[in-house]
Design an enzyme around this catalytic site. Structure first.
Site, short mmCIF file in Angstrom:
data_model
loop_
_atom_site.label_atom_id
_atom_site.label_comp_id
_atom_site.label_asym_id
_atom_site.label_seq_id
_atom_site.Cartn_x
_atom_site.Cartn_y
_atom_site.Cartn_z
N GLY A 126 0.81 -1.21 0.00
CA GLY A 126 0.00 0.00 0.00
C GLY A 126 0.85 1.26 0.00
O GLY A 126 0.35 2.36 0.23
N GLU A 162 -0.89 3.04 -15.96
CA GLU A 162 -1.36 2.03 -15.00
C GLU A 162 -2.80 1.61 -15.30
O GLU A 162 -3.14 0.43 -15.24
CB GLU A 162 -1.23 2.56 -13.56
CG GLU A 162 -1.57 1.50 -12.54
CD GLU A 162 -0.77 1.57 -11.25
OE1 GLU A 162 0.23 2.32 -11.19
OE2 GLU A 162 -1.15 0.87 -10.30
N ASP A 174 -1.54 8.45 -6.43
CA ASP A 174 -0.23 7.81 -6.27
C ASP A 174 0.81 8.44 -7.19
O ASP A 174 1.93 8.74 -6.77
CB ASP A 174 -0.32 6.31 -6.59
CG ASP A 174 -1.25 5.60 -5.63
OD1 ASP A 174 -1.65 6.21 -4.62
OD2 ASP A 174 -1.58 4.43 -5.90
#
Ligand code: ADP
Ligand code: MG
Length: 385
Positions: A126, A162, A174
């Site tokens: 994570g 992604e 992210d």
């Protein structure tokens, strides 16, 4: 273990011979506060970790890319055909090929390259090792090719890599964190406008540190639960007649909740609306240097995730409770839930005491021992040399 940047350079020399043209580093991240707010058009506040992925890179003739990662010890190679369409490269190489694909699709003349990758970011904990990899590769290719792509436009392309090439449906947080974070700051990101603001987060100056505990909890049904939470939030927004739950302010919360008939949907909506406000409150405190005072907001966020959003698990709740009992100023799960990491805001000299207390509580309950690291907010993607 030797320094990650040294390992990338040594890997480059061993695999490709000679020195790289440069080395580029990009960090893992944690989200300080603002969970499950991203897909509700709300706010998040990640900061970069001192754990980094480094790409040592040099040019290669033609449209060819050769990539080694210490992680698997393998070297993969791909060319123009494999980046003409998503998913032609699979496995970890997809994150690298995806970046090349996204850059080319955006019209950039991506230089052929050799890349050697080393990383200190743990995978799948994570902490976003995937975005760190994408960001290290992207900044390397942008610099090697002299591409006209300012940092503010890079997160979108890394996210496209992604989402579309790898096929993992993630938000913009992210990649924004890996690319745009600043040393000693958190990144305040408005997920609707995608605007960012650098918020001073001087833990060190306040005599504090952040303990990151990897719960080691197995991710139980995380994908299905995530989809269910998204559906609840969308249903709540639809019933309230707003574009997203971001459009419900805390001052309108009671009235809004009264209009939702399903008690579970009400709890889900309450989490999102109050969590957005906690992000704003955290930002307001940090802007005036009141770092210590964010502790209760972190803990309130955890309680909301535990009771209203119902995304915590026993390991995570145990870690949070033990950290608070041992003197943490605040503690919460960070990340999507059902596992992952816990953050505990601690006095800098109490980090090990708090970590030991968490480990002891884990042992009592027979959980697999947790891992931990103490961090300060670190820089985003940078060229090292
Ligand atoms: P997280 O981003 O939370 O760590 P993800 O599942 O999104 O977890 O991404 C992890 C995947 O990213 C790994 O399984 C691997 O394919 C790829 N990856 C990340 N870092 C590296 C690395 N240093 N070398 C090779 N692959 C990596
Ligand atoms: Mg990831």
């Amino acid at each position: 273990m030797t320094d990650v940047a040294d390992r990338a350079r040594a890997g480059f020399d061993r695999e490709f011979g000679g020195s790289p043209a440069g080395r580029w580093a990009a960090p893992g991240r944690v989200n300080l506060i603002g969970e499950h707010t991203d897909y509700n058009d709300g706010f998040v506040l990640p900061f970069a970790l001192p754990l980094r992925t480094v790409a040592a890179a040099g040019p290669q003739d033609g449209a060819r890319w050769t990539v080694w990662s210490e992680l698997s010890g393998e070297t993969i190679e791909f060319g123009a055909d494999e980046v003409a369409e998503p998913a032609r490269v699979t496995g970890w190489g997809a994150y690298v090929a995806g970046v090349v694909w996204a850059l080319r699709e955006a019209g950039h003349d991506v230089p052929g390259a050799r890349l050697a990758i080393a990383s200190d970011v743990p995978l799948g904990a994570g902490l976003s090792s995937s975005a760190a990899l994408e960001a290290a590769v992207m900044t390397a290719l942008v610099d090697l090719g002299g591409l006209d792509l300012p940092a503010e436009r890079q997160p979108r392309l890394a996210q496209r890599a992604e989402n579309h090439y790898v096929g993992a449906p993630t938000g913009i947080m992210d990649q924004s964190a890996a690319i745009r974070c600043r040393d000693g700051h958190a990144l305040f990101l408005d997920c609707r406008s995608e605007e960012v603001e650098h918020i001073p987060f001087d833990l060190h100056g306040a005599g504090l540190a952040m303990l990151v505990v990897d719960s080691r909890a197995p991710h139980r049904h995380a994908d299905g639960e995530y989809a269910a939470r998204r559906r609840s939030c969308e249903a709540a927004a639809a019933q309230l007649g707003v574009r997203a739950l971001r459009d419900v302010g805390v001052d309108q919360l009671d009235a809004a909740l009264a209009r939702l008939d399903d008690p579970e949907t009400r709890r889900r909506a309450r989490h999102v609306v109050t969590e957005d406000q906690r992000v704003l409150d955290t930002v307001a405190l940090l802007r005036t240097g009141r770092v210590r005072e964010i502790g209760p907001l972190l803990t309130a966020s955890h309680v909301s995730m535990r009771d209203d959003f119902e995304i915590t698990v026993p390991e995570i709740d145990t870690a949070v409770e033990a950290a608070l009992e041992a003197g943490a100023l605040g503690a919460r799960m960070t990340g999507g839930g059902f596992g992952g990491c816990v953050l505990a805001l601690v006095e800098a000299d109490a980090a090990e005491t708090v970590a030991s207390a968490v480990a002891a509580a884990y042992a009592d309950k027979g959980f697999q021992a947790p891992a931990h690291v103490t961090v300060l907010p670190a820089p985003g993607a940078t060229r090292l040399d």
